[in-house]
Design a protein around this motif. Structure first.
Motif, PDB file in Angstrom:
ATOM      1  N   MET A 179      18.220   2.950  13.156  1.00  0.00           N
ATOM      2  CA  MET A 179      17.595   3.756  11.882  1.00  0.00           C
ATOM      3  C   MET A 179      16.311   2.960  11.496  1.00  0.00           C
ATOM      4  O   MET A 179      15.982   2.358  11.453  1.00  0.00           O
ATOM      5  CB  MET A 179      18.552   2.907  10.735  1.00  0.00           C
ATOM      6  CG  MET A 179      19.891   3.691  10.641  1.00  0.00           C
ATOM      7  SD  MET A 179      20.632   3.035   9.319  1.00  0.00           S
ATOM      8  CE  MET A 179      21.091   1.233  10.042  1.00  0.00           C
ATOM      9  N   ARG A 186      21.150 -10.023  16.823  1.00  0.00           N
ATOM     10  CA  ARG A 186      20.491 -10.060  15.370  1.00  0.00           C
ATOM     11  C   ARG A 186      19.521 -11.384  15.543  1.00  0.00           C
ATOM     12  O   ARG A 186      20.334 -12.093  15.265  1.00  0.00           O
ATOM     13  CB  ARG A 186      20.639  -9.846  14.322  1.00  0.00           C
ATOM     14  CG  ARG A 186      21.424  -8.149  14.493  1.00  0.00           C
ATOM     15  CD  ARG A 186      21.984  -8.051  12.806  1.00  0.00           C
ATOM     16  NE  ARG A 186      22.422  -7.076  13.005  1.00  0.00           N
ATOM     17  CZ  ARG A 186      23.724  -6.763  12.619  1.00  0.00           C
ATOM     18  NH1 ARG A 186      25.043  -7.799  13.099  1.00  0.00           N
ATOM     19  NH2 ARG A 186      24.851  -5.802  12.329  1.00  0.00           N
ATOM     20  N   ARG A 217      17.004  -7.169  11.198  1.00  0.00           N
ATOM     21  CA  ARG A 217      17.861  -6.227  11.277  1.00  0.00           C
ATOM     22  C   ARG A 217      17.285  -4.929  11.131  1.00  0.00           C
ATOM     23  O   ARG A 217      17.302  -3.629  11.320  1.00  0.00           O
ATOM     24  CB  ARG A 217      18.922  -6.607   9.803  1.00  0.00           C
ATOM     25  CG  ARG A 217      20.373  -6.846   9.058  1.00  0.00           C
ATOM     26  CD  ARG A 217      21.026  -6.383   8.382  1.00  0.00           C
ATOM     27  NE  ARG A 217      21.375  -4.703   8.196  1.00  0.00           N
ATOM     28  CZ  ARG A 217      22.839  -4.840   8.429  1.00  0.00           C
ATOM     29  NH1 ARG A 217      23.370  -5.178   8.917  1.00  0.00           N
ATOM     30  NH2 ARG A 217      22.445  -2.785   8.264  1.00  0.00           N
ATOM     31  N   ALA A 261      28.025  -1.046  11.937  1.00  0.00           N
ATOM     32  CA  ALA A 261      27.890  -2.371  12.614  1.00  0.00           C
ATOM     33  C   ALA A 261      28.362  -3.346  11.949  1.00  0.00           C
ATOM     34  O   ALA A 261      28.031  -3.394  10.806  1.00  0.00           O
ATOM     35  CB  ALA A 261      26.345  -2.674  13.069  1.00  0.00           C
ATOM     36  N   TYR A 311      26.856   2.636   9.484  1.00  0.00           N
ATOM     37  CA  TYR A 311      25.632   3.238   9.684  1.00  0.00           C
ATOM     38  C   TYR A 311      26.592   4.544   9.704  1.00  0.00           C
ATOM     39  O   TYR A 311      27.375   4.110  11.620  1.00  0.00           O
ATOM     40  CB  TYR A 311      25.041   3.412   9.381  1.00  0.00           C
ATOM     41  CG  TYR A 311      24.020   1.857  10.491  1.00  0.00           C
ATOM     42  CD1 TYR A 311      24.383   2.154  11.671  1.00  0.00           C
ATOM     43  CD2 TYR A 311      24.299   0.590   9.552  1.00  0.00           C
ATOM     44  CE1 TYR A 311      23.801   1.156  12.768  1.00  0.00           C
ATOM     45  CE2 TYR A 311      23.815  -0.173  10.216  1.00  0.00           C
ATOM     46  CZ  TYR A 311      23.999  -0.136  12.231  1.00  0.00           C
ATOM     47  OH  TYR A 311      23.590  -1.124  13.167  1.00  0.00           O
ATOM     48  N   GLU A 335      17.624   1.372   2.888  1.00  0.00           N
ATOM     49  CA  GLU A 335      18.657   0.717   3.114  1.00  0.00           C
ATOM     50  C   GLU A 335      18.015  -1.239   3.114  1.00  0.00           C
ATOM     51  O   GLU A 335      19.008  -2.123   2.529  1.00  0.00           O
ATOM     52  CB  GLU A 335      18.435   0.048   5.135  1.00  0.00           C
ATOM     53  CG  GLU A 335      18.447  -0.952   5.522  1.00  0.00           C
ATOM     54  CD  GLU A 335      19.552  -2.100   6.903  1.00  0.00           C
ATOM     55  OE1 GLU A 335      20.652  -0.529   7.120  1.00  0.00           O
ATOM     56  OE2 GLU A 335      19.168  -1.921   8.005  1.00  0.00           O
TER      57      GLU A 335
HETATM   58  N1  GLY Z   1      19.870  -2.079  11.212  1.00  0.00           N
HETATM   59  C1  GLY Z   1      20.733  -2.312  11.306  1.00  0.00           C
HETATM   60  C2  GLY Z   1      21.810  -3.529  12.049  1.00  0.00           C
HETATM   61  O1  GLY Z   1      20.899  -4.407  11.722  1.00  0.00           O
HETATM   62  O2  GLY Z   1      22.643  -3.213  11.839  1.00  0.00           O
END
Ligand code: GLY
Length: 389
Positions: free
Chosen positions: A54, A318, A344, A275, A262, A60
């Motif tokens: 995304m 992440r 993210r 997620a 998402y 976001e």
């Molecule tokens: N950028 C979305 C996530 O880390 O789930």
């Protein structure tokens, strides 16, 4: 001394995810001899492999995180030129999809929250179009009749991170960059507070004037960095699904931003549904509960998802810092640079990170945009706490 004879590179980049690839390509392209070191057998097998892609700073980002929002907007604005330049440098596609984003609400609470977000963004000059359910469903007929409200962010697009990573790796090597896969960096090496390169787990030592740490969630495992010079990074697990519509594209054409997940279309009948957010260290199991929750929430909004083929289940890590914002630029050792902790936003922030790190490597000022992301902010906080105590 290195026990084998190696050239001295201008730059060694530790980590072949999207950030390391983007920084390495930019550095090599701008004339710095660059070595990219990736511990896996191929680049981009971890967080980048899991990421949906995304590019959604408007829909976001939390409005409370204004500096991160500004960084995200700056990076999103760079994306079209970044991919165009990349596609000039390699025959491979970059995977950019101009699709726009709809942030959607299922019930009154979510709709009120969306409205508050819209007002806050409007005050910052960011336009989100408010769509009543009938209009949202006219634009995206795959949405459920139970939809309460949608906001359209027409400039929030998407990119396929795996495609982008392959293009970056190819462009980097075509520009003369050296990519070593299966090369696990154990330590940074330094002498008299000046970085001299890296040492691999097999004890091979590689010389470089500058080392960029782009090791994502694995940053804490890198040795040779004094505690006071470190950026704290922790893994935050995300489970994510890949789906395919046997009927081809069209079920959903825009990115859907829901609370909390998402759905990202690839434009060819494939979708990424994500997620979860979990603190589980380096564990990357896909769980029945994680998959169930993602599918339950998404099918409520897009009932047609239940007809899709489930192609892949994955969990990625992440890289989160204490303030969940990245560390960008020069570190506390001469020659040490950070491009870590993108949490993210790694895919979104790749182009701006590459530009800022090029400035850092060439001794240029990074400018106001980067000031809130200085790597020393964590050590400064600790000092403040100590003084206060
Ligand atoms: N950028 C979305 C996530 O880390 O789930």
């Amino acid at each position: 001394m290195p026990h084998r004879s190696h050239p001295t590179f201008d730059v060694a980049v530790v980590g072949g995810g999207i950030i390391g690839l983007a920084v390495a390509w930019r550095a090599q392209q701008r004339g710095l001899s660059t070595l990219l070191l990736e511990r896996d057998a191929q680049v981009a097998q971890r967080a980048t492999h899991a990421a949906a892609g995304m590019l959604a700073p408007v829909s976001e980002a939390h409005v409370a995180e204004r500096e991160l929002l500004a960084l995200g907007l700056a990076s999103a604005a760079r994306y079209p030129d970044f991919v165009a330049e990349l596609e000039q440098a390699t025959p491979l596609p970059a995977g950019f999809l101009r699709c726009g984003t709809l942030a959607v609400a299922r019930d009154r609470d979510e709709a009120e929250a969306l409205d508050r977000e819209r007002v806050a963004r409007a005050e910052m000059g960011l336009a989100l179009e408010r769509l009543l359910p009938s209009e949202a469903r006219r634009r995206e007929p795959g949405l459920a009749p139970t939809l309460r409200l949608a906001l359209e962010a027409p400039d929030d697009h998407a990119v396929d991170p795996r495609t982008l990573a392959a293009a970056l790796a190819d462009a980097f090597q075509r520009a003369g960059g050296v990519l070593r896969t299966g090369a696990a960096v154990a330590n940074l090496t330094s002498s008299a507070d000046k970085v001299t390169g890296v040492e691999l787990e097999d004890r091979d030592q590689l010389l470089a004037e500058h080392v960029v740490v782009a090791a994502g969630a694995w940053t804490p495992r890198l040795g040779g960095i004094p505690d006071a010079a470190r950026v704290p990074v922790r893994p935050v697990k995300g489970q994510i699904l890949r789906l395919r519509d046997p009927a081809g594209p069209g079920l959903i054409t825009r990115v859907l931003r829901m609370d909390p997940g998402y759905l990202v279309p690839r434009g060819d009948g494939r979708y990424v549904l994500g997620a979860t957010m979990e603190d589980r260290g380096f564990e990357t199991d896909v769980t029945a509960g994680g998959v169930f929750e993602l599918l339950r929430d998404a099918t409520e909004l897009v009932p047609g998802i239940s007809e899709l083929v489930l192609e892949e289940l994955e969990a990625g890590l992440r890289p989160g810092t204490p303030d969940n914002a990245p560390a960008l630029g020069r570190g506390a050792l001469d020659g040490l640079h950070w491009a870590a902790g993108h949490f993210r936003n790694g895919i979104l922030l790749a182009p701006v990170t590459a530009d800022l790190l090029l400035a850092s490597l060439t001794g240029e000022p990074l400018g106001e945009l980067a000031a809130p992301f200085a790597p020393d902010r964590f050590t400064e906080t600790d000092t403040t706490k100590e003084i206060a105590a």
